[in-house]
Design an enzyme around this catalytic site. Structure first.
Site, PDB file in Angstrom:
ATOM      1  N   GLU A 199       0.825  -1.210   0.000  1.00  0.00           N
ATOM      2  CA  GLU A 199       0.000   0.000   0.000  1.00  0.00           C
ATOM      3  C   GLU A 199       0.856   1.256   0.000  1.00  0.00           C
ATOM      4  O   GLU A 199       0.499   2.258  -0.637  1.00  0.00           O
ATOM      5  CB  GLU A 199      -0.940  -0.004   1.208  1.00  0.00           C
ATOM      6  CG  GLU A 199      -2.025  -1.064   1.151  1.00  0.00           C
ATOM      7  CD  GLU A 199      -2.936  -0.899  -0.050  1.00  0.00           C
ATOM      8  OE1 GLU A 199      -3.075   0.230  -0.548  1.00  0.00           O
ATOM      9  OE2 GLU A 199      -3.500  -1.907  -0.504  1.00  0.00           O
ATOM     10  N   TYR A 283      -6.109   6.286   4.742  1.00  0.00           N
ATOM     11  CA  TYR A 283      -6.288   5.265   3.706  1.00  0.00           C
ATOM     12  C   TYR A 283      -5.440   4.031   3.996  1.00  0.00           C
ATOM     13  O   TYR A 283      -5.935   2.893   3.960  1.00  0.00           O
ATOM     14  CB  TYR A 283      -5.929   5.831   2.331  1.00  0.00           C
ATOM     15  CG  TYR A 283      -5.655   4.733   1.334  1.00  0.00           C
ATOM     16  CD1 TYR A 283      -6.702   4.008   0.778  1.00  0.00           C
ATOM     17  CD2 TYR A 283      -4.354   4.383   0.994  1.00  0.00           C
ATOM     18  CE1 TYR A 283      -6.458   2.972  -0.096  1.00  0.00           C
ATOM     19  CE2 TYR A 283      -4.099   3.352   0.115  1.00  0.00           C
ATOM     20  CZ  TYR A 283      -5.158   2.648  -0.433  1.00  0.00           C
ATOM     21  OH  TYR A 283      -4.910   1.617  -1.298  1.00  0.00           O
ATOM     22  N   ASP A 301      -9.241   5.873  -2.006  1.00  0.00           N
ATOM     23  CA  ASP A 301      -8.056   6.342  -2.719  1.00  0.00           C
ATOM     24  C   ASP A 301      -8.512   6.970  -4.029  1.00  0.00           C
ATOM     25  O   ASP A 301      -9.716   7.188  -4.243  1.00  0.00           O
ATOM     26  CB  ASP A 301      -7.068   5.190  -2.946  1.00  0.00           C
ATOM     27  CG  ASP A 301      -7.547   4.210  -4.015  1.00  0.00           C
ATOM     28  OD1 ASP A 301      -8.772   4.174  -4.297  1.00  0.00           O
ATOM     29  OD2 ASP A 301      -6.705   3.490  -4.574  1.00  0.00           O
TER      30      ASP A 301
END
Length: 650
Positions: A199, A283, A301
């Site tokens: 991520e 996020y 996102d």
């Protein structure tokens, strides 16, 4: 005897049963109904409807679960009680009803507290600060002020979205290394680490670029303990070329904190992940918590922003605080409690492969039947073809359609009206409440505070729709959503840099690199000696020569040659490098360098922790060396830099 000041009082309404009393506060200090209120309406405590409004039947239908007959205490300004009948008799009458009212109020407060906790947990806010109460009230207000056009209708529509999207994801998802590693990992901390690395790398970076970096990273540091024991130099070296270099540094810091302070265990919830780990925002925390630990929390996102803005026709600036908060609320509503990680990945996958920015493939979209942008395109096509008379029945945002004023028409499409700062009355969207709306607009203290949050119905002020200055463009189709805000252009800076080389050094030619400071742009990376200067002029050469002598001692100034120019744009800076070269041909080779500097071979340079901009600079130098014509043509073909024709190696 001093006369007592008027105060709010409550009493039992004559004609009401003791088990369900109907009480109301006195407004204006003294009791009594409004001038045009009928006695019968005052007895049962119904909301006032002006005579001749034609809304008696609508008012009767509006009662029920929300009717004033069942409310313990009314906060409506029109339902004032009559004058008190004496203090002693009033106490005797109200003794039992007050107990029931207090019990009912405690239950209502408990339910409201539970609702606020759910809202807070879905928003994933940090522990309340001194202004936390005001922030929570604002979140509730903003959510309630949204037009239903930009929301999902109910559980059936949400369930259909989940099922269609997950069915498509199970069939079409890409085979990516971080997904394979997370799915096959039993240890929760190792699984979280695998998701965490992916991520962070995927932020502002395409999947195709990340795959190779992720594979090499996990081969070198397969566990958090391995990364924690690595050096920052090694991390920067592997990260070189991926961009946004602070991501790698913070990932390294986070791994060290988990190992040294948290016992090697990654925090299990999105809230604690965001609070405890450096560089982990909302996020990233949601992605780790949902994919690795199965927490039912949504993520937003860039891909999810695009999908949700099109599905719910949100045309306002997607970077604004209001739109961002609404998108997070929608993502939390859609997340599947049984497969939260898969649902979040499916939404991102949809935005990356189907609902793309420029060329969306709507025919392959699994949720196109729920997409308001797609419905808008179909309606425009039907109107353009003139194949059907009239307008097709497609829902629009009610706040943006021209409507008569509620004071004139006797209707109100608002959904939430503030009465007191901490009390909210949820009203029907079609109820006959002109008096309430008029009172709301004329009340001191509320008009300025809440007027912007609750615009008049049909006033064209929906804060989630595109502004009137940006009308729908039929040629764009669904790509009308989301609207991109005008970005501030990056500031321009100029830097002079020099490739200083020892062609006859022991072991082969060597070039000088110096390390940047540990903070700021490109922190800790290596670069050629550079100075920030004016775009051109003799002062630029003099400043650069002084910088070179600081690292390498006395140098032949006459050999310093200007080679070309490289333009590299960072996220907020457009940096122009004026590239110089200097070769130490006849001097005695230098074998040592001062602290913060290194003499490296060409092979060592290509594996060092240097930025992409420095690699561009080195290509210019390689292309301008004598006898390097082929490399020169390659360097000149790069679109990221330009070379003045009058400059050359002399």
């Amino acid at each position: 005897m001093t006369r007592r000041a008027p105060r709010l009082s409550s009493r039992r309404v004559p004609g009401a049963s003791a088990s369900s009393p109907c009480t109301a506060p006195a407004v204006g200090g003294r009791g009594g109904a409004l001038p045009s209120e009928s006695p019968s309406r005052r007895r049962v405590g119904l909301p006032f409807t002006p005579p001749g409004s034609g809304a008696e039947e609508a008012a009767r239908r509006a009662r029920g679960p929300m009717g004033w007959r069942r409310a313990g205490r009314s906060h409506a300004p029109w339902s004032a009680s009559g004058a008190g009948r004496g203090r002693r008799s009033g106490k005797a009458i109200m003794k039992k009803p007050r107990t029931a009212v207090r019990s009912r109020h405690r239950k209502q407060a408990s339910r409201q507290e539970g609702r606020e906790k759910r809202v807070l947990s879905s928003s994933q806010v940090k522990p309340p600060t001194p202004n936390g109460l005001a922030r929570r009230q604002e979140e509730v207000v903003l959510q309630a002020s949204v037009s239903p056009y930009h929301l999902f209708r109910g559980t059936a529509e949400v369930r259909a979205f989940r099922e269609n999207l997950l069915r498509w994801y199970d069939r079409e998802k890409r085979d990516l290394p971080w997904r394979r590693r997370a799915e096959g990992e039993v240890d929760l901390d190792r699984r979280a680490y695998a998701v965490w690395v992916s991520e962070v790398m995927l932020q502002q970076t395409q999947v195709a670029t990340v795959i190779d970096y992720y594979t090499r990273w996990m081969q070198k540091w397969p566990t958090l303990q391995d990364l924690a024991s690595a050096s920052l130099e090694g991390v920067n070296q592997l990260w070189a070329g991926l961009g946004y270099y602070s991501r790698g540094r913070r990932l390294h810091e986070g791994a060290r904190k988990v190992v040294e302070e948290l016992g090697g265990h990654v925090p299990r919830t999105a809230e604690t992940l965001q609070q405890l780990l450096p560089g982990v925002g909302r996020y990233t925390a949601g992605a780790i918590a949902s994919i690795a630990f199965g927490q039912a929390t949504g993520v937003v996102d860039g891909n999810v922003v695009r999908v949700l803005c099109r599905v719910r026709a949100i045309g306002a600036d997607s970077s604004s605080a209001l739109v961002s908060q609404h998108l997070w609320s929608l993502a939390q509503q859609l997340v599947d409690p049984t497969r939260p990680g898969d649902l979040n990945q499916a939404a991102m996958e949809l935005g990356a492969t189907v609902c793309t920015p420029q060329h969306p493939r709507c025919s392959q979209c699994p949720v196109r039947s729920l997409c308001r942008a797609h419905q808008r395109v179909e309606r425009e096509q039907l109107l353009a073809s003139r194949s059907l008379p009239g307008s097709p029945d497609v829902e629009e945002c009610g706040e943006c359609r021209p409507q008569p004023s509620p004071a004139l028409s006797g209707t109100c499409s608002g959904s939430l009206i503030p009465i007191y700062p901490t009390t909210w009355l949820s009203l029907c969207r079609a109820g006959p409440w002109p008096a309430l709306w008029a009172w709301h607009l004329s009340s001191p203290g509320l008009r300025g505070t809440w007027g912007s949050l609750f615009p008049a119905p049909g006033s064209g002020q929906c804060r989630l729709c595109a502004p009137p200055s940006e009308p729908w463009d039929p040629t764009l189709g669904v790509t009308n959503f989301p609207r991109k805000a005008s970005r501030k252009p990056p500031r321009e800076e100029c830097s002079a840099t020099c490739v200083l080389e020892q062609p006859r050094a022991v072991g082969g030619p060597r070039i000088l690199l110096v390390q940047r400071p540990n903070s700021g742009l490109l922190a800790g990376l290596w670069e050629f000696p550079s100075v920030t200067t004016e775009p051109s002029g003799q002062r630029q050469r003099q400043a650069l020569l002084r910088e070179l002598q600081r690292w390498a001692g006395p140098l032949p100034a006459t050999r310093l040659r200007h080679l070309g120019q490289v333009v590299h744009t960072f996220s907020h800076i457009k940096l122009t490098y004026e590239v110089y070269g200097l070769a130490l041909e006849g001097e005695t080779p230098v074998t040592t360098a001062p602290p913060g500097a290194r003499w490296l071979t060409r092979e060592e340079f290509h594996t060092a922790a240097v930025s992409t901009a420095m690699k561009k600079v080195f290509r210019v130098y390689e292309g301008r060396r004598p006898g390097a014509c082929k490399v020169s043509l390659l360097a000149l073909s790069q679109p990221s830099f330009s070379r003045p024709e009058s400059m050359g190696f002399q």
